[in-house]
Enzyme design. Structure first.
Site, PDB file in Angstrom:
ATOM      1  N   GLY A 221       0.824  -1.198   0.000  1.00 54.40           N
ATOM      2  CA  GLY A 221       0.000   0.000   0.000  1.00 54.40           C
ATOM      3  C   GLY A 221       0.861   1.252   0.000  1.00 54.40           C
ATOM      4  O   GLY A 221       1.987   1.259  -0.530  1.00 54.40           O
ATOM      5  N   SER A 222       0.381   2.293   0.643  1.00 47.84           N
ATOM      6  CA  SER A 222       1.002   3.618   0.523  1.00 47.84           C
ATOM      7  C   SER A 222       2.369   3.726   1.178  1.00 47.84           C
ATOM      8  O   SER A 222       3.077   4.704   0.940  1.00 47.84           O
ATOM      9  CB  SER A 222       0.079   4.672   1.126  1.00 47.84           C
ATOM     10  OG  SER A 222      -1.167   4.604   0.476  1.00 47.84           O
ATOM     11  N   THR A 223       2.749   2.760   2.014  1.00 44.05           N
ATOM     12  CA  THR A 223       4.114   2.832   2.548  1.00 44.05           C
ATOM     13  C   THR A 223       5.122   2.822   1.413  1.00 44.05           C
ATOM     14  O   THR A 223       6.233   3.330   1.552  1.00 44.05           O
ATOM     15  CB  THR A 223       4.411   1.630   3.476  1.00 44.05           C
ATOM     16  OG1 THR A 223       4.010   0.433   2.818  1.00 44.05           O
ATOM     17  CG2 THR A 223       3.652   1.752   4.792  1.00 44.05           C
TER      18      THR A 223
END
Lengths: 499, 467
Positions: A221-223
């Site tokens: 995801g956004s990590t």
């Protein structure tokens, strides 16, 4: 008569020559086959009738040891020694297990020579001192029992993994996954019983036998935006002044399907804002702007497509989900992968090393769990020295990213949950990896990665909560994984001596 | 008596002393290593053990020096080495058995000295051939006597005499070897090369092959009968094979006719085939020998464990006290060779084989040098006993022949075997010494008894003079 006696002598010589040849057959020619014969349990018997060294944590807790079986209490014991794991599940994924019939795993396997006293140095010691029969060595971990217990409690009731490490050295301070297992049950000398336990564990769909923290990979995801941002800064495609249009839709090249922000929100602004609010569209655009070659080379600089070189066996390989040719044919996928969705998969351990690289001025250290190997006479067999693995970014980029990640904690997606004790400032990036594997029920993994103190980082962390239930899937990385990371950073900063 | 005029004998005794002490050093060193390996400590009571070993070796050596000065120098050291290695293995396997074996060692050395003392001239034994026959057959049949004999390990070869159990068969083989040597020597000493055949009847021939004369069938049949008795009633295949081989070999050497050998082994083959078909235990032994792997869970377990044990040792062995030879059932007895192979490796097992080959060489050299038929035959017979017995049991362990439970001479645990084999060694040394005297390698000094007799005679004559 003498001729006959000479003949008799010859006959004896022939008979004994036959014996000689046959002894050579068993002890030399066919020796390996006999030693390896599955019915030959001499090796096992010898191992379980000899002592075996301990595995201890950095704070002195014994997590694997061998105890002599009292024949009075267990008169029918098959062997003289029993392997014990006093903390049960706590270190199962690090120590592994050591069994009669099912082999050994993790450190029990890779550190076998040290534990049994077979390294060259220990053997030399054995020659020096004939009276020291116990040559077993001790393996000292970088992990701390106190911090590991906090990690275990923080993950209680969740399916997921957490890794805490020292970004300056790569020393892993805590690493835990739920679910796990109790190696004591597998180490039972009753092989039937141990087999039942193993079968049950293998049948479990959450794979408790697998050390999920480094042997399983998940969509980040956004990590992942940390990587995309770093690559963009390294190539000069991004500056602190970069601005993105405020929008809720963007159609990448070669497709009609638009990309949306999380929760279909409208999002845009300067880099600090899109990073802290974790807009998707700016990073999709950045990835496409950088192009397949730059992105693939960039993520490879972070060690993707390689197994993390940790001193534990079977580390999984994180992946960007394709090579540059693959993305040239599909820039839309490159856009999606650019913000950590689609085919991108990372191990929680790898995520922790990425957080560490930002914390450590751009240098990614080799993660390790064994600090020292010590012989029975207390001489040190080896003391692990910190070693850099990759340098994915310059110190300047690392500084920029740190301030961006501080923004995430100050006013972004982690603002809710990452305010550390004593006003210590943390830097972090959240992630909510949306899995579209089931059209009826949307699932997502909650991620967070970060480090503290932001000005002079001592501890880096990565937390991944698997989207196995409604609560996790409905939440976001910041809300769910954030409190776990905060707890771990607080605990680590107070427990781990600064130095 | 040490004598300056016997340089050859003196040299032999010097070599013997050196080699015997070397065997002692090896034994004590192995004993210490085994204890270090097993318990990581110097064995308790090392001093007394050292004194015990050196004292026994010196007693045996001094006995030879005084009672058989001209004897072969190699055989006693070889036996001391085998005995020492065996004792270390036994002590490493079981403290209890080691204490018993140590006691038996004392008895064995005593029997060795007494034999040298009593049997002054080997020819003396010839006179008692029918006594030895009676003793031999009696001993052989003793285990069959109800309430006296008993069965252990599947073979009825044991006799219970109050506090001790022993295997009379171990002594029977020596008695029968003496009888056969004497019997055959009597028939064949008159025979010379010029005469070509025996006095009397023209032998029957089939073509070129000279058949044994009718009267010589008697001992052959007797031997065959004894073997059958041992095999059928005592279920002791190894001893049966040993007896039969002994008789056939002696007959062959005495008559110099290969036909005896062929007829003998023909008979044995017939007997073996019949035994195989009639007796279950023979079939079992053969099937285990041919394929132990398919019966690993049952009867094949022991021989396969022995192979694992040997393989474990590899080239150089696990080291004394560091292996797991007790994993083989009966490792101290029938399977002691596997235990040696495990802890001393191929080097150790080949060393043991070599020691037996050298010992057999010493025995047969004694037979070759001897100038009288009886001496030759007896030396050959006694050597054959050792050689064949060691071959049968080592061959059984390494699967050259079916496994039959006989002891490994001088090495295995077992009192009867040890005592009997030391008596056997004393007889071989006696033959060697007698020959040496005849060849004037050493002065034929008066024996202890002869001197005692002379002293008595002198005293008696003094008395009569005085009177």
């Amino acid at each position: 008569m003498n001729i006959r006696i000479r003949h008799l002598t010859m006959a004896f010589v022939v008979l004994y020559a036959v014996l000689f040849l046959q002894v050579n057959r068993w002890q030399f020619l066919q020796r390996d086959a006999l030693v390896d014969d599955p019915r030959n349990n001499r090796v096992t018997v010898r191992q379980f009738n000899s002592p075996r060294g301990r595995i201890v944590t950095a704070d002195g807790d014994v997590v694997a040891r061998t105890v002599k079986i009292d024949p009075k209490k267990r008169p029918n014991a098959r062997f003289q020694y029993q392997r014990e794991y006093p903390d049960g599940e706590l270190f199962a994924h690090v120590t592994g297990y050591y069994t009669v019939a099912f082999g050994a795993t993790q450190l029990e396997r890779t550190e076998n020579d040290v534990l049994t006293g077979k390294t060259g140095q220990q053997q030399v010691q054995g020659v020096d001192d004939l009276f020291t029969r116990d040559l077993t060595g001790t393996v000292e971990l970088t992990l701390r029992s106190d911090l590991q217990k906090v990690t275990q409690q923080a993950l209680k009731g969740r399916v997921g993994s957490a890794v805490v490490m020292d970004p300056r050295t790569g020393a892993v301070l805590a690493m835990y996954s739920n679910p796990t297992f109790d190696p004591n049950l597998v180490a039972s000398h009753d092989t039937g019983e141990a087999n039942d336990v193993l079968m049950k564990l293998q049948a479990d769909k959450e794979k408790p036998l697998l050390a999920n923290a480094y042997q399983e990979r998940y969509m980040p995801g956004s990590t992942f935006k940390v990587l995309t941002t770093a690559i963009a800064f390294e190539t000069g495609a991004l500056t602190n002044l970069s601005n993105y249009p405020v929008t809720n839709k963007w159609v990448p090249p070669n497709t009609d399907n638009p990309i949306q922000n999380y929760g279909k929100k409208t999002c845009g602004g300067d880099l600090a804002e899109v990073f802290s609010r974790s807009c998707n569209i700016p990073f999709a655009q950045t990835a496409v702007a950088l192009g397949p070659d730059t992105m693939v080379n960039g993520v490879n600089a972070f060690g993707l497509e390689e197994a993390v070189p940790i001193d534990l066996p079977g580390a999984a390989t994180s992946t960007f989900g394709g090579d540059s040719d693959y993305f040239k044919d599909s820039l839309a996928l490159l856009a999606i992968h650019g913000f950590g969705q689609g085919g991108v998969q990372l191990t929680p351990l790898h995520m922790a090393t990425i957080a560490s690289s930002v914390a450590n001025g751009g240098v990614m250290m080799k993660p390790y769990v064994v600090q020292r190997r010590v012989a029975s006479d207390n001489t040190v067999i080896s003391d692990t020295q910190a070693q850099p693995w990759k340098t994915p970014m310059t110190a300047a980029t690392a500084r920029t990213l740190t301030s961006l990640m501080e923004g995430v904690v100050r006013e972004g997606t982690a603002a809710c949950c990452m305010q550390l004790k004593n006003g210590v400032k943390a830097a972090a990036k959240t992630g909510t990896a949306q899995l579209f594997d089931d059209p009826k029920k949307q699932r997502s993994h909650a991620w967070i990665m970060g480090f503290a103190p932001a000005e002079q980082p001592r501890v880096a962390v990565a937390v991944m909560l698997k989207g196995v239930n409604e609560e996790i899937s409905a939440g976001t990385g910041g809300k769910l994984a954030g409190p776990v990371a905060k707890r771990l950073l607080d605990a680590a900063l107070s427990l781990v001596p600064s130095g | 008596m040490p004598n300056a005029t016997s340089p050859i004998a003196n040299a032999r005794r010097r070599s013997e002393l050196l080699l015997v002490l070397l065997a002692g050093v090896i034994t004590v060193a192995a004993y210490v290593l085994a204890s270090l390996g097993k318990n990581a400590s110097i064995p308790a009571g090392l001093g007394p053990f050292l004194a015990f070993v050196v004292a026994l070796l010196l007693v045996a050596h001094v006995a030879v020096r005084f009672l058989a000065r001209g004897a072969d120098a190699l055989m006693l050291p070889l036996v001391a080495l085998l005995h020492g290695i065996g004792f270390v293995m036994i002590s490493r396997l079981s403290d209890r058995l080691a204490r018993l074996q140590a006691t038996w060692t004392l008895v064995a050395i005593a029997a060795f000295v007494v034999t040298l003392l009593v049997v002054e001239r080997v020819g003396d034994l010839r006179r008692y051939r029918y006594t030895t026959l009676a003793v031999g057959v009696g001993l052989l049949l003793l285990p069959l006597v109800p309430s006296l004999g008993f069965t252990s390990g599947g073979a009825r070869i044991w006799v219970n005499l109050g506090p001790i159990n022993f295997q009379p068969g171990e002594f029977a083989k020596i008695a029968l070897a003496v009888f056969f040597a004497a019997y055959l020597a009597e028939y064949f000493t008159t025979k010379t090369k010029e005469e070509g055949t025996l006095i009397g009847a023209e032998p029957w021939r089939i073509g070129k092959l000279v058949l044994p004369e009718a009267q010589h069938f008697v001992p052959v049949m007797l031997a065959w009968g004894a073997s059958v008795v041992v095999m059928v009633f005592e279920k002791d295949l190894g001893s049966s094979l040993l007896f039969f081989t002994l008789f056939v070999v002696l007959l062959w050497i005495a008559t110099e006719r290969t036909s005896y050998l062929l007829v003998g082994f023909g008979l044995f083959a017939v007997g073996a085939v019949i035994a195989y078909n009639v007796f279950g235990h023979v079939q079992t032994r053969v099937s285990i020998w041919l394929d132990p792997w398919s019966q690993y869970e049952s009867r094949g377990y022991q021989p396969i464990q022995a192979l694992f044990s040997l393989a474990e040792g590899g080239l150089t062995g696990t080291g004394l006290g560091l292996g797991d030879p007790a994993a083989v059932p009966a490792a101290h007895n029938d399977f002691i060779f596997a235990a040696i192979g495990e802890e001393l490796g191929l080097l150790g097992s080949v060393a043991v084989l070599s020691a037996y080959v050298l010992l057999i060489g010493g025995g047969l050299r004694t037979a070759l040098r001897a100038d009288r038929a009886f001496d030759k035959l007896l030396a050959t017979g006694l050597t054959t006993i050792i050689g064949v017995q060691a071959f049968i049991i080592i061959g059984g362990v390494v699967r050259v022949v079916p496994l039959t439970g006989v002891t490994l001479p001088f090495v295995s645990y077992g009192g009867s075997s040890l005592v009997a084999n030391y008596v056997l060694l004393a007889l071989l040394l006696r033959i060697s010494d007698t020959t040496s005297r005849r060849l004037h390698e050493t002065t034929d000094t008066a024996s202890v008894w002869e001197r005692l007799e002379a002293w008595r005679a002198r005293r008696a004559s003094k008395k009569t003079e005085a009177a």
